[in-house]
Each structure stands twice: as structure tokens, then as C-alpha cells.
Design an enzyme around this catalytic site. Sequence first.
Site, PDB file in Angstrom:
ATOM      1  N   HIS A 194       0.861  -1.177   0.000  1.00 20.96           N
ATOM      2  CA  HIS A 194       0.000   0.000   0.000  1.00 20.96           C
ATOM      3  C   HIS A 194       0.902   1.233   0.000  1.00 20.96           C
ATOM      4  O   HIS A 194       2.022   1.185   0.503  1.00 20.96           O
ATOM      5  CB  HIS A 194      -0.864   0.068   1.257  1.00 20.96           C
ATOM      6  CG  HIS A 194      -1.721  -1.132   1.509  1.00 20.96           C
ATOM      7  ND1 HIS A 194      -1.234  -2.297   2.062  1.00 20.96           N
ATOM      8  CD2 HIS A 194      -3.050  -1.329   1.322  1.00 20.96           C
ATOM      9  CE1 HIS A 194      -2.204  -3.163   2.191  1.00 20.96           C
ATOM     10  NE2 HIS A 194      -3.324  -2.611   1.756  1.00 20.96           N
ATOM     11  N   ASP A 196       2.285   2.073   3.351  1.00 21.00           N
ATOM     12  CA  ASP A 196       3.278   1.138   3.905  1.00 21.00           C
ATOM     13  C   ASP A 196       4.695   1.659   3.701  1.00 21.00           C
ATOM     14  O   ASP A 196       5.563   1.473   4.549  1.00 21.00           O
ATOM     15  CB  ASP A 196       3.202  -0.231   3.216  1.00 21.00           C
ATOM     16  CG  ASP A 196       1.862  -0.899   3.357  1.00 21.00           C
ATOM     17  OD1 ASP A 196       1.167  -0.626   4.352  1.00 21.00           O
ATOM     18  OD2 ASP A 196       1.512  -1.704   2.469  1.00 21.00           O
ATOM     19  N   GLU A 201     -10.592  -6.770  -4.531  1.00 24.75           N
ATOM     20  CA  GLU A 201     -10.405  -7.804  -3.513  1.00 24.75           C
ATOM     21  C   GLU A 201     -11.640  -7.876  -2.623  1.00 24.75           C
ATOM     22  O   GLU A 201     -11.874  -6.996  -1.790  1.00 24.75           O
ATOM     23  CB  GLU A 201      -9.174  -7.497  -2.665  1.00 24.75           C
ATOM     24  CG  GLU A 201      -8.886  -8.537  -1.607  1.00 24.75           C
ATOM     25  CD  GLU A 201      -7.603  -8.249  -0.857  1.00 24.75           C
ATOM     26  OE1 GLU A 201      -7.553  -8.528   0.352  1.00 24.75           O
ATOM     27  OE2 GLU A 201      -6.649  -7.740  -1.483  1.00 24.75           O
ATOM     28  N   GLU A 225      -8.730 -13.558  -1.467  1.00 25.54           N
ATOM     29  CA  GLU A 225      -7.995 -13.883  -0.242  1.00 25.54           C
ATOM     30  C   GLU A 225      -8.689 -15.014   0.493  1.00 25.54           C
ATOM     31  O   GLU A 225      -9.908 -14.977   0.710  1.00 25.54           O
ATOM     32  CB  GLU A 225      -7.880 -12.664   0.667  1.00 25.54           C
ATOM     33  CG  GLU A 225      -7.161 -12.979   1.973  1.00 25.54           C
ATOM     34  CD  GLU A 225      -6.908 -11.783   2.841  1.00 25.54           C
ATOM     35  OE1 GLU A 225      -7.066 -11.902   4.071  1.00 25.54           O
ATOM     36  OE2 GLU A 225      -6.555 -10.715   2.301  1.00 25.54           O
ATOM     37  N   ASP A 275      -0.390 -12.337   2.034  1.00 23.42           N
ATOM     38  CA  ASP A 275      -1.053 -11.355   2.898  1.00 23.42           C
ATOM     39  C   ASP A 275      -1.267 -12.042   4.252  1.00 23.42           C
ATOM     40  O   ASP A 275      -2.387 -12.372   4.647  1.00 23.42           O
ATOM     41  CB  ASP A 275      -2.380 -10.925   2.282  1.00 23.42           C
ATOM     42  CG  ASP A 275      -3.023  -9.779   3.045  1.00 23.42           C
ATOM     43  OD1 ASP A 275      -2.460  -9.354   4.063  1.00 23.42           O
ATOM     44  OD2 ASP A 275      -4.092  -9.320   2.624  1.00 23.42           O
TER      45      ASP A 275
END
Length: 436
Positions: free
Chosen positions: A99, A102, A230, A266, A337
Site C-alpha cells: 500500500h 506502507d 479484492e 484472499e 497477505d
Amino acid sequence: MTYFEGIDKISFEGPQSKNPLAYKYYNPDEVVLGKRMEDYLRFSVAYWHTFVADGSDPFGVGTMQRPWSGYTGMDLAKARVEAAFEFIDKLGLKYFAFHDRDIAPEGDTLAETNRNLDVIVSMISDYMKTSSVKLLWNTANLFTNPRFVHGAATSPNADVFAYAAGQVKKSLEIGKQLGSENYVFWGGREGYETLLNTDMGLELDNLARFYHMAIDYAKEIGYTGQFLIEPKPKEPTKHQYDYDAASAIAFLYKYGLIDHFKLNIEANHATLAGHTFEHELCVCRTYGVLGSVDANQGDTLLGWDTDEFPTDLYSTTLAMYEIIQNGGLHRGGLNFDAKPRRGSFEAVDLFHAHIAGMDSFAKGFKVAAKLVEDGVLEDFIAQRYSTYRDGVGAEIVAGTADFKALAAYAAERPIVNQSGRQEMLKSILNQYLTTL
């Protein structure tokens, strides 16, 4: 500076190895289904969990001991870049994801924040020029800052929508500069807490407008990465608009976006939606929108997103079976992740965790590939639906049957069903898992 002292490059030693810092099943050069394992699995390191997360939770402060923890501000951001490329190199991986928030701290204004990003992105770009590491995907964090308390593209405040647009604009420019192969939209706060104060129609319309603006700007600047959505059903909101694969796909069709987006699935989000990982992958494969995977697992006894490293071989096998049926992940990959548990706080635990996840998917890949090569499930499924290959079944598939003809056909015909053999098939799957 070396951040991971005493840890050499991780190598493949095989399933008999007792070395915790070695791959048991992940052999990057092994050819499976005609491709090198490394090229098929396309593993990626998640920047946020690996280099940013400190192990804090609602009940306690951070526990993670990291060699870069003594730095602050931009010095911390630079140290994380150095550590990241050392870590990725020692694991022998080719991809990472992040991101925007981040990699660089926010400033007092969007302009100052973007200047911070420019410094760090330039540093990342320099590292990428001297390595084989690529950016699997990047995204904008539109959920942490208090400005996004009511959402970003779905916020009732147009100023917030505008700020989010400016943030994504910059992120798309970063994606182009670093050559990201995908760009992810995760609507962490694109949902609602109560319908008592929500205009769902306007919020969904605005979300679609936001995506169309992103498509237009990507075209304008020549960014060619694949756009991904997502899905997640809840957390942090009560109900998120991209609840699961099916709801996200319906949204894409309704708003004329289906040709521009695929999905990033995910595992833990599938669990929260009440689905299995393989279900969500199968839905995406069926609709032709399986783009990439966030590889983790949840705890079915807990009602939140635990982001554990994947170690369930049953799950990784069935996931890889769907991915194989999809012809691979193409521009996508398997992005971890995932985070070590709060009690696994030493830097070496980052290596143990990634090794466990990579070996789990490598083992699952090999088992799934063997199932495909032997035609175990495909042959059974083909036989189960064999009545649609000729006679009235073929007419149904061809679209030449109608209710009158089918009613006449069924009027005096007895129904004879065949067993689905679920237990037998699960037993066969267990046999493959334990013998390969």
C-alpha cells in the site's frame, strides 16, 4: 547494512531435511505441468505485514522485534526498503506488494505525502534495477486515516471522495513508474454500519464512478497493469459492498466494468464470507475473472481476519486445483497477505512463516497437478454429467429443448440417479496427499 544477520539464502533441501531454514517442497526449478514451479506460483511478499506490522492488537501493544525498529519517519521508511530487498533476495522470491502508506509516512498535506512517496519510490526503483524483483501489485490505503471514517469513494463527503481520487492518481503513477503488474482496489471502508443513515444506491453509483475515473486515468498515463478488486464481507465495516466474488462480479456487470477488472481472492476473506477458499476461486474461474490470490488462511473458530500463513495442505491443494483449471494466475500471483503470530516476534520467524507458506502451496501444487494428470476428478465429473452429452441432455445444452418437449419426455420415464461418491473422492484426495 545487513538486517538479517546469520541467515543465508534459503535453498531447497527436500522433504527429509530437518533444517527449519530450508524449503522442503518448494523447488523453484522443478518443472510441474510444463513450467518451472517458480514461474507458476509467483510468490510475493506483503510489505505491510512483513515490514510494517508490529504485532499490536486491540488488547496489547506491539511485540515484534525488528532490526529497523529504532528508526523513525523517513529514516524508518528507507530502512524498511533496505530490509525488504535483503529479505526477498534471501527467500529467492521475485515479487512484492504494498500500500502507498506502507512505504512512506503521511505528511500534513497530500502534496507533502506525495513528496515523501517520491523519495521512497525512487529508492525502490534503484533497488529493482539491480535485482530481478518485480512489483506484483500496489494499492492505496483508503481506510486507515480518520478522513476515511465513513468510507472513501463511498463517503457521504465529496471532499473525501476527491482526496481519495488524488491518492489513487498518485498510486497509479507509482504503479507505472515501478512497473506493477496489477493494481488492487480493496474497499476496506466501502460499505456501511447501518442502513438508517445510508444511501446505498448513491454510494454504489459513486464507487462505480470512482473506478471509471481510475480506468480513464490509467489510459491517460499509459498504465497497463491489470485492475483487481479484492472481496471481503465485513471488517472493518459491518457490510462491505464487495462482500464476496459473486457480489463483486454482479457489481462489475451492473456498472459496465467487467472488461476492466478481475478479482484478487484472499483465503481468509472467503472464510469470513462463509465460503471455502476453493469456492471463491471456482466462482472467479467460472466467470473468467480470477486475477490473483492473497495466500493466507483464517481460523474457523474465530470471527475475524487472522491473516495466518497458509499451512493447511487440504486447502492449498484444492486452491491450486482451481488455479490449474484456470490455466494459472497469468499476471497475478500468490501474495502472502499473512503475518506471524503475535508470539512469534523474532525476525527469524518471518523466514519460518514464509517457508511454511511456500512449502504448503508447493506441496498442494504438486498434488493438484497429479490429480489433473491422472484425470481423477475430471473423469468422474465427466461421467456424472454424461446424460448431457446425448439424447435429451444434448438438446437441453444446445438450446433446442422446450418445456413442452421436456414434459412429454419425462411423463412416463422413471428417474434413476447415481451416487455422488463424495466420501470416495475425499478418500482418494487423502491418498494423493499422503503418498506424493
